[in-house]
Write a protein that holds these residues in place. Sequence first.
Motif, PDB file in Angstrom:
ATOM      1  N   TRP A 482       0.831  -1.208   0.000  1.00  0.00           N
ATOM      2  CA  TRP A 482       0.000   0.000   0.000  1.00  0.00           C
ATOM      3  C   TRP A 482       0.864   1.257   0.000  1.00  0.00           C
ATOM      4  N   LEU A 483       1.970   1.209   0.750  1.00  0.00           N
ATOM      5  CA  LEU A 483       2.883   2.350   0.784  1.00  0.00           C
ATOM      6  C   LEU A 483       3.429   2.650  -0.612  1.00  0.00           C
ATOM      7  N   ARG A 484       3.805   1.605  -1.352  1.00  0.00           N
ATOM      8  CA  ARG A 484       4.350   1.816  -2.698  1.00  0.00           C
ATOM      9  C   ARG A 484       3.322   2.474  -3.610  1.00  0.00           C
ATOM     10  N   ARG A 485       2.063   2.172  -3.454  1.00  0.00           N
ATOM     11  CA  ARG A 485       1.025   2.704  -4.321  1.00  0.00           C
ATOM     12  C   ARG A 485       0.525   4.083  -3.861  1.00  0.00           C
ATOM     13  N   SER A 486       0.923   4.488  -2.657  1.00  0.00           N
ATOM     14  CA  SER A 486       0.440   5.759  -2.120  1.00  0.00           C
ATOM     15  C   SER A 486       1.269   6.921  -2.669  1.00  0.00           C
ATOM     16  N   GLY A 487       0.783   8.126  -2.399  1.00  0.00           N
ATOM     17  CA  GLY A 487       1.532   9.307  -2.807  1.00  0.00           C
ATOM     18  C   GLY A 487       2.887   9.384  -2.132  1.00  0.00           C
ATOM     19  N   PHE A 488       2.961   8.990  -0.861  1.00  0.00           N
ATOM     20  CA  PHE A 488       4.241   9.000  -0.161  1.00  0.00           C
ATOM     21  C   PHE A 488       5.215   8.015  -0.791  1.00  0.00           C
ATOM     22  N   GLY A 489       4.697   6.868  -1.218  1.00  0.00           N
ATOM     23  CA  GLY A 489       5.558   5.895  -1.878  1.00  0.00           C
ATOM     24  C   GLY A 489       6.127   6.431  -3.178  1.00  0.00           C
ATOM     25  N   ARG A 490       5.304   7.145  -3.950  1.00  0.00           N
ATOM     26  CA  ARG A 490       5.803   7.732  -5.190  1.00  0.00           C
ATOM     27  C   ARG A 490       6.850   8.803  -4.903  1.00  0.00           C
ATOM     28  N   ARG A 491       6.673   9.525  -3.812  1.00  0.00           N
ATOM     29  CA  ARG A 491       7.684  10.522  -3.446  1.00  0.00           C
ATOM     30  C   ARG A 491       8.992   9.854  -3.032  1.00  0.00           C
ATOM     31  N   LEU A 492       8.896   8.704  -2.365  1.00  0.00           N
ATOM     32  CA  LEU A 492      10.119   7.980  -2.003  1.00  0.00           C
ATOM     33  C   LEU A 492      10.865   7.510  -3.241  1.00  0.00           C
ATOM     34  N   ILE A 493      10.146   7.041  -4.259  1.00  0.00           N
ATOM     35  CA  ILE A 493      10.792   6.637  -5.502  1.00  0.00           C
ATOM     36  C   ILE A 493      11.487   7.838  -6.144  1.00  0.00           C
ATOM     37  N   ALA A 494      10.831   9.009  -6.120  1.00  0.00           N
ATOM     38  CA  ALA A 494      11.451  10.224  -6.649  1.00  0.00           C
ATOM     39  C   ALA A 494      12.693  10.594  -5.841  1.00  0.00           C
TER      40      ALA A 494
END
Length: 703
Positions: A482-494
Amino acid sequence: MEQFLTFGIVGLSTAAVYAVIGSGLVLTYVTTGVFNFAHGAAGMLAAFCYWQFTVGWGWPVPAALAVVLLVLAPGFGLTVERVLMRPVQRLGEAERLVMTVALLSGAIAAARWIWNPNEPRPLRVFFADRPAIDLGPATVTWHQALTLAVAVAVAAGLWFVLNRTRTGAEMRATVDDRALVQLTGADPVRASRVAWILGTQLAAIGGILIAPTVALDATQLSLLIVSAYTAAVFGRLRSLPLTFAGAIVVGCLESYLTGYLPQNDYLPGLRLAAPALLLFLALLLFRQPRLRGRDRRLVQVPAPTMRGTAIFAVSTVAFGVLLATVLGEADLVTYAPIFSLGIVALSYVPLAGYAGQISLCQLSMAGIGAVVWGHLGAHGELWALAAAIAVAGAAGALIALPALRFSGVYLALGTAAVAVVLDRWIFTLPAFDVLGVRIALFDQGSVEMAGPRILGLRLDSAGELMVLAAVCLGLASLAVAWLRRSGFGRRLIALRDSEAAYATLGGNLLAAKVAVFALSAGIAGLGGALYGMQQQSITAEQFSLVAGLPIFLVAVIGGLGAVGNGLFAGTAFVGPNLLIGLASWTQNIVSALPALAGMGLGHNPEGIVSRFRRDWEPLGRDRIALPALLGALALGWVLRLGDLINGWTLLVGSLLVGLALRRYAAARQAPKAEPDIPVEWWGVRRPWRASDEEVLARGIAGG
């Protein structure tokens, strides 16, 4: 004054060894772009070989030195460069770092395998029969004088090679641009080879010089490299004079702490942890230069589907229930950590897989969670489990604050220093009071652990705790997906892709790093608490840096971006204990397996979990094979509960049936080969394709 000078001379002789080892570390890094975490392990192996030749087999000292320094050390360096490092040279910094960590873990395992760690191996100092040299109020042994002379000779020799020879120029230029070096007619492979040979020889010299003054222990000698790390960081990983200055600071600090540190129950560990503390402070205070040879080739982290992750979570719980009901009590104690240590391994996914932050202290965070549960959950209070997660998360957040200044190799060094400080000093402290609150860690011994109480039921058997850990691993996997699919997860990838771009676009680096470090440490703390429940009693040694390296390696091998990495890592780390049960002599082989697997990372940098998923996906989609597998598992489970077969027969049989059905499903879903249709029938006997026009045009032009 005489005592001060005596400790100063001891410190300078120790500093000379650190300078020799640290200069070899800097040489390898400056010329190849690889920070070799296994540098101290090379010196450790050289010291053991030297002991074997001189004490074990009675060789003359000159012959033993010649073989170790001129044959074994260069051969080891050549092997590392050719077999391990060259395949990952094209990969990113993280892969090269993992390879050297694997080499460190493998070298320690190999030394313990060859030389029994329970047998003492004293080693005489050089020129032990000669009287000491009087220098006024102090004396210098011939061994200390030799050590200082060797350090001076090494410094002069390295400066000349790097700055006054063509080979040195090639070595320095290779790391910046290998292709450009080739255009000048130089050979970058030869330059890397020479660097690894010289670096390994310097590590061997340092290991042989310091071995007579410390215990000949694989772990202790390998972790002496922490002091050399500190010296190298003083030199900004590029300056040999500053590296020697840093070595003097570290060596004298250790010596004077030994002589003048007050004697009480709280400070003995400080002397052992002093190099790691100094390393951490040096990383904080010194401006870090650009990492040489740092090329980032990132592996994509696809967002997992929640439906697929939910099926995986249910499968994880079912696997735990299956093991808990088919294995005997003794086997349950052995294999129960599959799920608890799997949670610790899963903590690497958001931290390293999503955010790109390398940490070598996750098992230390697990130790914090375990000790909090041990003291607060003695009666099974469930709130204590939440407290263990919270305290471990808070510790992770504290690490993240200075980690803003670290990246790449520096972050790995900083977190390794934290792990060493914790297991050498903090975890060894007796109970103490802070603002009237009694704080107890391991209290210089072991901590008794109890199972939790859920809905009035006390979970204390190995099977019940295994199922609890499996449920927690399944829920944690869902949360990470769920974290990976969340907005925070996308920010972590960035954040992983580019910290500068993340900050430029308005991202808050401090908040993001603190959050992801706290989250991953909390996950590790949960795994540590569950692991402690299963072990019933824990000690600080179970959560040391060296104990955490194999878990880190297995997690990397599985794939740091894969949600299923927790179950894979736990199974791959604990599962090989089956070999020990079948044959006790395989214990050393099992301890070396994570390192051997880590050394094969260059052949599969994306990780094994994604490959497993591709291989088994056809079985999950097949409407015949999947029900057949579930039916076979149910039948085998019923037979086991009826004591008609044993647990291992069920597990092995289920694996064989699964492999057979997987091949059947893959064959059923394989695309059928298209018949060879003449070009004149394209669009008639098969549909016309957009690419056909280009094929025809090329054929006409070629004709």
